[in-house]
Design an enzyme around this catalytic site. Structure first.
Site, PDB file in Angstrom:
ATOM      1  N   CYS A   1      -5.460  -1.231  -0.837  1.00 48.89           N
ATOM      2  CA  CYS A   1      -6.100   0.404  -1.573  1.00 48.89           C
ATOM      3  C   CYS A   1      -7.174   0.064  -2.458  1.00 48.89           C
ATOM      4  CB  CYS A   1      -4.682   1.028  -1.409  1.00 48.89           C
ATOM      5  SG  CYS A   1      -4.297   1.322   0.283  1.00 48.89           S
TER       6      CYS A   1
ATOM      7  N   HIS B   1      -4.542   6.753  -6.759  1.00 44.18           N
ATOM      8  CA  HIS B   1      -4.231   5.191  -7.285  1.00 44.18           C
ATOM      9  C   HIS B   1      -5.559   4.524  -8.138  1.00 44.18           C
ATOM     10  CE1 HIS B   1      -3.274   1.559  -4.156  1.00 44.18           C
ATOM     11  NE2 HIS B   1      -2.320   2.312  -5.279  1.00 44.18           N
TER      12      HIS B   1
HETATM   13 CA    CA Z   1      -5.891   1.169   2.193  1.00 45.39          CA
END
Ligand code: CA
Length: 456
Positions: A77, A135
């Site tokens: 990610c 994130h």
């Molecule tokens: Ca991901």
């Protein structure tokens, strides 16, 4: 009219025409980046999926170019997002792991030393919006509004519950954030993100805009709204059924966003990228990366080659496949070129403007070589033409020919030592410009321990 007056009028008109032309800038395209989370290569209709209906994504692919060798810079990610938003291999600045949810940490996030795509586009006159999963750090200094985005709505962490009131870790159940202010999640999350993206597009019609729309679907948890579940009830595997429900929700939301583009008359002037941030985590969600080997976390193709579409009906061909390797770094380089934006001195673009290649205007290939490194070098890979090198720290390096063996099943390292040596040297040279990871992934999100090379 006498001759002199006639000539005078002609000259004035000609000068006005020149002035008008100089004052009429070429219209800058809007740029829309739609990112999915943990979507498997084969889990969209346009890549051959049969059990999960994705009509809106398939329509997007039909009205653009399907990149069959579309890569991201990392098999999981946060590092992929850091690379996408800076246009640099994220290992250059140590963003090689997932930042933990640490609102007090000024380290665990996208380093402030790095210039982001929205910062660059803002200087070129764009209004910039981010909707969805961030994130890239929990400390207020890392907030999207401080990293170039005029507007933000979404989930600041690495994931979130989808259903209001559902339980999850602290990071997964914090309120939504709207420009720094908490807001409760009032409805199914994917639906909300689609509507927020659509609203941005409609509100900013008439000015060049950049929207980074980062869905957390179909990342776990497998929480699916009831009406969505009804559309995937034919899938007997319960885990895959949940994952499929998340994808149907994503597809619906993409449909809402594409409708907003259409209804506001912006389809022809909007460049859309759709891609996933990494490959499907097969063991977790029963996602499908067929015909690729491996999964999220791997530098085999299944971890880094993703569903990838570039659509711009006003400029690019439709219903076209493009097989040469492209990568998420190209989003930055393409956007900057089309916006006529300037990057700061010392910011070396590592991607390419791929639009002329996809349009068939430029021959050759965008990238001679692409590189991957995870875990500070614990795993690495190089792609050069059809060749792919896959390596592990302290283990034997393998070599595959993707043209003949896209599933990376036949190691040619022993058969082609000269290619092995060339790509190994290329990796070592590329790696010289990388730094050690600045922070470690939290235990929970850490991909399984370094995978051993398959039996020799
Ligand atoms: Ca991901």
């Amino acid at each position: 009219m006498n001759v002199k007056l006639f000539i005078f009028v002609v000259i004035v008109l000609a000068q006005l025409a020149v002035l008008y032309a100089a004052d009429t800038p070429v219209q800058k395209p809007n740029i829309l980046v739609i990112l999915a989370d943990d979507l498997g290569y084969a889990d969209v209709g346009f890549n051959g999926c049969r059990d999960i209906p994705t009509p809106n994504l398939d329509q997007l692919a039909r009205q653009g170019v399907r990149c069959t060798s579309g890569y991201v810079t990392h098999p999981f990610c946060s590092p992929t997002r850091a690379g996408l938003l800076t246009g640099l291999y994220q290992q250059r600045f140590g963003h090689e792991n997932n930042p933990a949810w640490l609102p007090q940490s000024t380290v665990a996030g996208l380093p402030l030393s790095q210039t982001t795509l929205p910062q660059v586009l803002k200087r070129a006159g764009y209004v910039t919006g981010c909707v969805g999963k961030w994130h890239l750090g929990a400390h207020p200094q890392f907030h999207p509004n401080r990293r170039g985005f005029d507007e933000y709505f979404g989930l600041l962490g690495g994931g979130h519950v989808y259903t209001p009131g559902a339980r999850g870790s602290v990071e997964y159940q914090i309120p939504m954030d709207r420009n720094g202010r908490p807001e409760p999640l009032a409805e199914y999350l994917t639906t909300v993100l689609g509507r927020e993206g659509s609203s941005f597009i409609t509100r900013h019609k008439g000015e060049p805009w950049f929207l980074y729309l980062a869905f957390n679907a179909p990342h776990t948890p497998l929480q699916v709204a009831d009406p969505l579940m009804g559309r995937v009830k034919h899938i007997t595997d319960q885990t895959r059924r949940g994952y499929a429900g998340l994808i149907v929700g994503l597809d619906d939301a993409v449909g809402v966003v594409m409708d907003a583009l259409k209804e506001s008359g912006q389809v022809d002037n909007t460049l859309v990228f759709f891609l996933s941030d990494n490959g499907g985590p097969i063991g977790v969600t029963h996602s499908d990366n067929t015909p690729l080997r491996g999964a999220k976390g791997d530098v085999f193709e299944g971890g880094i080659r993703v569903p990838f579409v570039v659509s711009w009906p006003g400029r690019l061909p439709q219903r076209k496949d493009y097989a040469q390797p492209v990568i998420s770094l190209d989003v930055f380089a393409s956007a900057v070129a089309l916006a006529g934006a300037n990057v700061p001195a010392g910011h070396t673009l590592e991607g390419k403007n791929i639009v002329p290649y996809l349009a068939g205007e430029q021959t050759g290939i965008p990238h001679g070589r692409l590189f991957w490194r995870a875990g500070g070098g614990a795993k690495f890979a190089v792609r050069e033409g059809d060749w792919k090198l896959v390596g592990w720290e302290n283990s034997r390096t393998q070599l595959f020919n993707l043209a003949a063996d896209v599933g990376e099943s036949k190691d040619l390292a022993a058969a082609r030592p000269e290619v092995l040596a060339r790509l190994s040297q290329a990796y070592a040279d590329w790696d010289k410009d990388n730094v050690a990871p600045l922070f470690e992934s939290p235990q929970a999100s850490r991909p399984k321990a370094v995978k051993k090379a398959p039996a020799k």
